[in-house]
Design an enzyme around this catalytic site. Structure first.
Site, PDB file in Angstrom:
ATOM      1  N   GLU A 113      51.273  32.833   9.901  1.00  0.00           N
ATOM      2  CA  GLU A 113      51.135  33.964  10.825  1.00  0.00           C
ATOM      3  C   GLU A 113      51.383  35.269  10.088  1.00  0.00           C
ATOM      4  OE1 GLU A 113      54.012  33.294  13.901  1.00  0.00           O
ATOM      5  OE2 GLU A 113      52.968  31.500  14.640  1.00  0.00           O
ATOM      6  N   LYS A 137      53.329  38.678   9.732  1.00  0.00           N
ATOM      7  CA  LYS A 137      54.631  39.169  10.173  1.00  0.00           C
ATOM      8  C   LYS A 137      54.480  40.631  10.562  1.00  0.00           C
ATOM      9  CE  LYS A 137      59.498  39.216   8.909  1.00  0.00           C
ATOM     10  NZ  LYS A 137      59.804  40.624   9.142  1.00  0.00           N
ATOM     11  N   ASP A 165      55.228  44.317  11.776  1.00  0.00           N
ATOM     12  CA  ASP A 165      56.351  45.220  11.554  1.00  0.00           C
ATOM     13  C   ASP A 165      56.550  46.075  12.801  1.00  0.00           C
ATOM     14  OD1 ASP A 165      58.440  46.301  10.254  1.00  0.00           O
ATOM     15  OD2 ASP A 165      57.268  47.531   8.876  1.00  0.00           O
ATOM     16  N   GLU A 171      56.394  40.475  19.050  1.00  0.00           N
ATOM     17  CA  GLU A 171      56.666  41.723  18.360  1.00  0.00           C
ATOM     18  C   GLU A 171      55.870  42.830  19.035  1.00  0.00           C
ATOM     19  OE1 GLU A 171      58.830  41.277  15.913  1.00  0.00           O
ATOM     20  OE2 GLU A 171      58.654  42.942  14.496  1.00  0.00           O
ATOM     21  N   TYR A 182      54.696  35.421  19.366  1.00  0.00           N
ATOM     22  CA  TYR A 182      54.719  34.472  18.245  1.00  0.00           C
ATOM     23  C   TYR A 182      55.578  33.226  18.483  1.00  0.00           C
ATOM     24  CZ  TYR A 182      58.910  37.184  16.997  1.00  0.00           C
ATOM     25  OH  TYR A 182      60.100  37.829  17.022  1.00  0.00           O
ATOM     26  N   LYS A 211      55.498  28.481   9.253  1.00  0.00           N
ATOM     27  CA  LYS A 211      56.358  27.687  10.129  1.00  0.00           C
ATOM     28  C   LYS A 211      55.914  26.227  10.100  1.00  0.00           C
ATOM     29  CE  LYS A 211      56.848  31.625  13.234  1.00  0.00           C
ATOM     30  NZ  LYS A 211      56.498  32.250  14.516  1.00  0.00           N
ATOM     31  N   LYS A 271      57.272  38.008   2.022  1.00  0.00           N
ATOM     32  CA  LYS A 271      57.094  39.452   2.074  1.00  0.00           C
ATOM     33  C   LYS A 271      55.934  39.906   1.200  1.00  0.00           C
ATOM     34  CE  LYS A 271      60.391  40.620   4.849  1.00  0.00           C
ATOM     35  NZ  LYS A 271      61.297  41.696   4.588  1.00  0.00           N
ATOM     36  N   CYS A 277      57.083  83.784  -2.608  1.00  0.00           N
ATOM     37  CA  CYS A 277      55.926  82.919  -2.426  1.00  0.00           C
ATOM     38  C   CYS A 277      55.200  82.739  -3.758  1.00  0.00           C
ATOM     39  CB  CYS A 277      54.975  83.515  -1.388  1.00  0.00           C
ATOM     40  SG  CYS A 277      53.434  82.588  -1.243  1.00  0.00           S
ATOM     41  N   CYS A 333      51.532  84.634  -3.205  1.00  0.00           N
ATOM     42  CA  CYS A 333      51.368  86.081  -2.989  1.00  0.00           C
ATOM     43  C   CYS A 333      52.608  86.886  -3.358  1.00  0.00           C
ATOM     44  CB  CYS A 333      50.991  86.368  -1.540  1.00  0.00           C
ATOM     45  SG  CYS A 333      52.368  86.124  -0.402  1.00  0.00           S
ATOM     46  N   CYS A 381      56.577  81.763   4.084  1.00  0.00           N
ATOM     47  CA  CYS A 381      56.032  82.990   3.526  1.00  0.00           C
ATOM     48  C   CYS A 381      55.622  83.844   4.717  1.00  0.00           C
ATOM     49  CB  CYS A 381      54.811  82.659   2.661  1.00  0.00           C
ATOM     50  SG  CYS A 381      53.851  84.120   2.259  1.00  0.00           S
ATOM     51  N   CYS A 383      48.576  86.105   2.953  1.00  0.00           N
ATOM     52  CA  CYS A 383      48.757  85.316   1.734  1.00  0.00           C
ATOM     53  C   CYS A 383      47.528  84.418   1.535  1.00  0.00           C
ATOM     54  CB  CYS A 383      50.021  84.476   1.864  1.00  0.00           C
ATOM     55  SG  CYS A 383      50.215  83.244   0.578  1.00  0.00           S
TER      56      CYS A 383
HETATM   57  S1  IVH Z   1      59.374  33.937  13.962  1.00  0.00           S
HETATM   58  C1  IVH Z   1      63.300  31.672  13.952  1.00  0.00           C
HETATM   59  N1  IVH Z   1      57.016  35.059  13.654  1.00  0.00           N
HETATM   60  O1  IVH Z   1      60.452  39.102  11.975  1.00  0.00           O
HETATM   61  C2  IVH Z   1      62.025  32.396  13.770  1.00  0.00           C
HETATM   62  N2  IVH Z   1      58.938  36.433  13.539  1.00  0.00           N
HETATM   63  O2  IVH Z   1      63.332  38.009  10.678  1.00  0.00           O
HETATM   64  C3  IVH Z   1      62.061  33.717  14.416  1.00  0.00           C
HETATM   65  N3  IVH Z   1      58.444  38.828  13.201  1.00  0.00           N
HETATM   66  O3  IVH Z   1      62.716  40.294  13.992  1.00  0.00           O
HETATM   67  C4  IVH Z   1      60.985  34.646  14.126  1.00  0.00           C
HETATM   68  N4  IVH Z   1      56.256  38.628  13.150  1.00  0.00           N
HETATM   69  O4  IVH Z   1      60.587  39.895  15.308  1.00  0.00           O
HETATM   70  C5  IVH Z   1      58.345  35.238  13.687  1.00  0.00           C
HETATM   71  N5  IVH Z   1      54.870  35.915  13.432  1.00  0.00           N
HETATM   72  C6  IVH Z   1      56.187  36.105  13.466  1.00  0.00           C
HETATM   73  C7  IVH Z   1      56.769  37.385  13.328  1.00  0.00           C
HETATM   74  C8  IVH Z   1      58.152  37.507  13.358  1.00  0.00           C
HETATM   75  C9  IVH Z   1      57.282  39.469  13.082  1.00  0.00           C
HETATM   76  C10 IVH Z   1      59.778  39.463  13.144  1.00  0.00           C
HETATM   77  C11 IVH Z   1      60.702  39.020  14.235  1.00  0.00           C
HETATM   78  C12 IVH Z   1      62.086  39.100  13.651  1.00  0.00           C
HETATM   79  C13 IVH Z   1      61.837  39.077  12.194  1.00  0.00           C
HETATM   80  C14 IVH Z   1      62.386  37.765  11.624  1.00  0.00           C
END
Ligand code: IVH
Length: 671
Positions: free
Chosen positions: A115, A117, A119, A174, A226, A290, A314, A408, A411, A426, A431
């Site tokens: 999946e 992640k 932000d 999220e 998620y 997962k 990451k 400035c 000018c 300025c 200018c």
């Molecule tokens: S699973 C036990 N899936 O990432 C598993 N988390 O550190 C729980 N997040 O604050 C999280 N996208 O909100 C999962 N596809 C995704 C996610 C996700 C973003 C965020 C989640 C949490 C942090 C996990």
């Protein structure tokens, strides 16, 4: 059936239809009916509910507008704690995690779900008998804040689902703002002179944690679900099937998620999104892997607060270190003096960076950034790169403390620091740096829209001395233009034609084009509506301006200050001679005030009915439209505005509140 019984049936039917179309529009992004038809259904439901409040329920689609502010959020105890994820920073670490899973299970007979992640901000949504009853932030994982009212304003969160298999359950997801949504929110804040959000994540978090959910309702928030947390009832055996089930209930899941069965497929997924992350319309900071089978997840369990069955991979650091060669100064349109970092070129997240933002001198000194320092630079998505901090351990003693110039750089006027501001300015409106920035703004699309003049030509006109202020554009002659490099007969004619055409722009555009600080295009519209002519606006006092709803003290002072400067008044005089529209169309021709304007009304109005409002528009010579198009002058957004508001926002149509509309048509203070 009794009459009341019929009404109730009708209301229920309308809710079902609206929920369905809402889902098509906000979750599937594939509407089946027009905005006008959708609004018609919504209006019908609102009217019936208003007449029959006994049938109003909290999960009615009319209830997404937000509620009056609360003092503070209540606490929600999560039935199953919201945990965090362990991190992997590269493919090797992903492999190490995978091997540990294999070792612990004793076999490789499992699948993974990959999946993105997101932000954003983690939330938990509790449904009881199919109805959304509670929405909460993650908080410390055990207790979160009750933000139900705010979450209800997010259209892609269903208020009711048909979940026969589950009496009570909790989904997790999220909440995020798209990159575009983030830009829009910031643009609006900038125009109002408010502090902008640093990134989409902060903007989403700030919006979700608003004590006034009506503010949340105006932010284009979205969600991806998620996972399933707590559930009373029967649940599928795997995460993937659970997500498919949640999707079938109407929850929005990320279409980029994918099931895989080998490590190498998982790694391909990771590598692919490292490459393609910039193409996403929202920000993701990694991918999550997962283990698919719930039985195996249970067997793997947790270490501390992190599940062994999942890992966050990451994306590579968007930070890098490089040398700060020098600090340059840029002069903005309104004279702001902006320091920026000149860097030894460095690649950050796939792009070469040579310059980065440094905000202001206070910031430079607070972070103790010195010229010659090795610095950490950061790029967050599409946001302008910035200098985060110096690497003090790398200092040689040769570094120089930076001090802002007193004059400035362009000018040489002495710089000033207005009260309560962090930015130096300025003060010289003539200018060249300011004139250049202003000229670019003046010709831009939202302003006078002189499309034949781009950045290069603007600079050339100034350099050649053909233009000293924006009004000089209107006295340019064909032979003047021919003196410029690479300017042929034909192009010169095109330029002049495009300048000529700009004289047709209405007063509000001229006001906006002047580049008065804090006066964005919406504010300019309000000013035109209120004052009707440039002359009355020029005579306005701070008090006159403050009396207008939508205009704050900063904007009011800025307008008065602008017209107190001789130079600016001279520019206006030149524009008058060039026959630009310095009066509202209506007054000039003695026509009705809304002549030529098309106004669309959406949502529920509080003080008058929609019919009355539309009557008034017609009475004043305007047209009352039924759907938002490029021709729409204003969208009046009442409560629960629906999809028309989105349409208007995407087209950049001016949006009025009920209050602003009443002012526009001269009905404020009534009823
Ligand atoms: S699973 C036990 N899936 O990432 C598993 N988390 O550190 C729980 N997040 O604050 C999280 N996208 O909100 C999962 N596809 C995704 C996610 C996700 C973003 C965020 C989640 C949490 C942090 C996990």
């Amino acid at each position: 059936m009794t009459d009341n019984g019929k009404v109730q049936k009708k209301i229920e039917h309308l809710r079902e239809q609206i929920n369905h179309h809402n889902y098509r529009y906000y979750v599937l992004d594939s509407p089946e009916i027009s905005d006008a038809e959708y609004d018609g259904l919504m209006r019908e439901l609102q009217n019936l509910e208003a007449e029959h409040p006994e049938f109003l329920i909290p999960d009615s689609p009319t209830q997404r507008v937000g509620a009056p502010p609360v003092e503070e959020f209540g606490v929600v105890e999560h039935p199953v704690p919201l945990l965090s994820l362990g991190n992997a920073f590269n493919s090797d670490e992903l492999r190490a995690w995978y091997n540990r899973v294999v070792r612990m299970l004793g076999h490789e007979d499992f699948d993974l779900v990959c999946e993105l992640k997101m932000d954003g901000l983690a939330v938990a949504l509790i449904y009881e008998d199919g109805v959304l009853t509670t929405g909460a932030t993650r908080g410390d994982g055990y207790n979160g804040e009750n933000i139900t009212q705010n979450l209800k304003t997010i259209r892609s969160i269903p208020l009711r689902v048909n979940s026969n298999a589950l009496r009570r359950f909790e989904v997790r997801g999220e909440v995020y703002l798209s990159k575009k949504g983030f830009e829009d929110v910031n643009k609006e804040r900038e125009e109002r002179g408010e502090q902008v959000f640093a990134n989409p994540r902060n903007a989403a978090a700030g919006s979700v944690r608003q004590l006034d959910s009506r503010v949340t309702a105006r932010r284009p928030l979205d969600i991806f679900i998620y996972g399933l947390g707590y559930a009373e009832g029967s649940v599928p055996d795997t995460h993937w099937e659970t997500m498919e089930y949640l999707k079938s209930l109407g929850f929005k899941t990320n279409p980029n998620n994918a099931p895989v069965s080998t490590l190498s497929e998982a790694d391909n997924y990771y590598q692919r999104w490292i490459e393609d992350r910039e193409q996403l319309p929202y920000e993701a900071d990694g991918v999550v892997m997962k283990v698919n089978q719930f039985a195996l997840q249970r067997g793997l369990g947790f270490v501390g607060r992190e599940p062994r069955w999942a890992i966050a991979c990451k994306f590579p650091a968007v930070q890098a270190t490089t040398k700060l060669v020098d600090i340059g100064i840029n002069v903005g349109r309104t004279g702001s003096i902006n320091p920026y970092a000149i860097l030894e070129p460095v690649t950050v997240g796939g792009a070469v960076i040579r310059r980065a933002a440094l905000h202001n001198d206070e910031d430079i000194h607070r972070k103790d950034i010195r010229i010659g320092d090795t610095v950490v630079v950061q790029r967050a998505g599409d946001v302008i790169p910035e200098v985060v901090s110096p690497v003090t351990s790398a200092r040689t003693g040769e570094e120089k403390v930076f001090s802002m110039p007193s004059h400035c750089p362009v000018c040489e006027s002495e710089l000033v620091r207005p009260e309560e501001e962090v930015m130096l300015r300025c003060p010289n409106a003539a200018c060249p740096a300011q004139v250049y920035e202003l000229l670019k703004h003046f010709v831009s699309r939202g302003a006078m829209d002189i499309d034949q003049i781009g950045e290069k030509l603007a600079a050339a006109l100034l350099d050649a001395g053909l233009v000293n202020d924006v009004a000089d554009l209107y006295s340019l002659k064909h032979e003047d233009l021919l003196k410029l490099e690479r300017m042929g007969d034909k192009s010169a004619s095109n330029v002049l034609e495009s300048i000529e055409k700009s004289k047709e722009r209405p007063l509000s555009r001229v006001i906006f084009a002047l580049g008065i600080r804090y006066i964005g295009s919406e504010m300019a519209d309000i000013l035109e509506g209120e004052f009707g002519s440039m002359d009355s606006l020029m005579k306005a006092t701070v008090d006159d301006l403050l009396a207008i709803s939508g205009i704050g003290p900063k904007a009011a002072k800025s307008v008065v200050n602008f017209f107190s400067q001789e130079r600016n008044c001279q520019i206006v005089e030149k524009l008058r001679k060039a026959e630009l529209k310095l009066e509202s169309e209506a007054e000039e021709t003695q026509e009705l005030p809304l002549a030529g304007q098309e106004i669309v009304i959406t949502g529920k109005l509080e003080t008058i009915t929609r019919e009355q409002a539309e009557e008034k528009v017609k009475e004043l010579g305007g047209k009352a439209g039924s759907s938002v198009t490029k021709k729409t002058t204003y969208l009046v957004a009442g409560a629960d505005p629906g999809s028309k508001l989105d349409k208007a926002q995407s087209l950049g149509t001016n949006i009025l509140s009920e209050e602003e509309f009443l002012q526009l048509v001269g009905m404020s203070g009534q009823g």
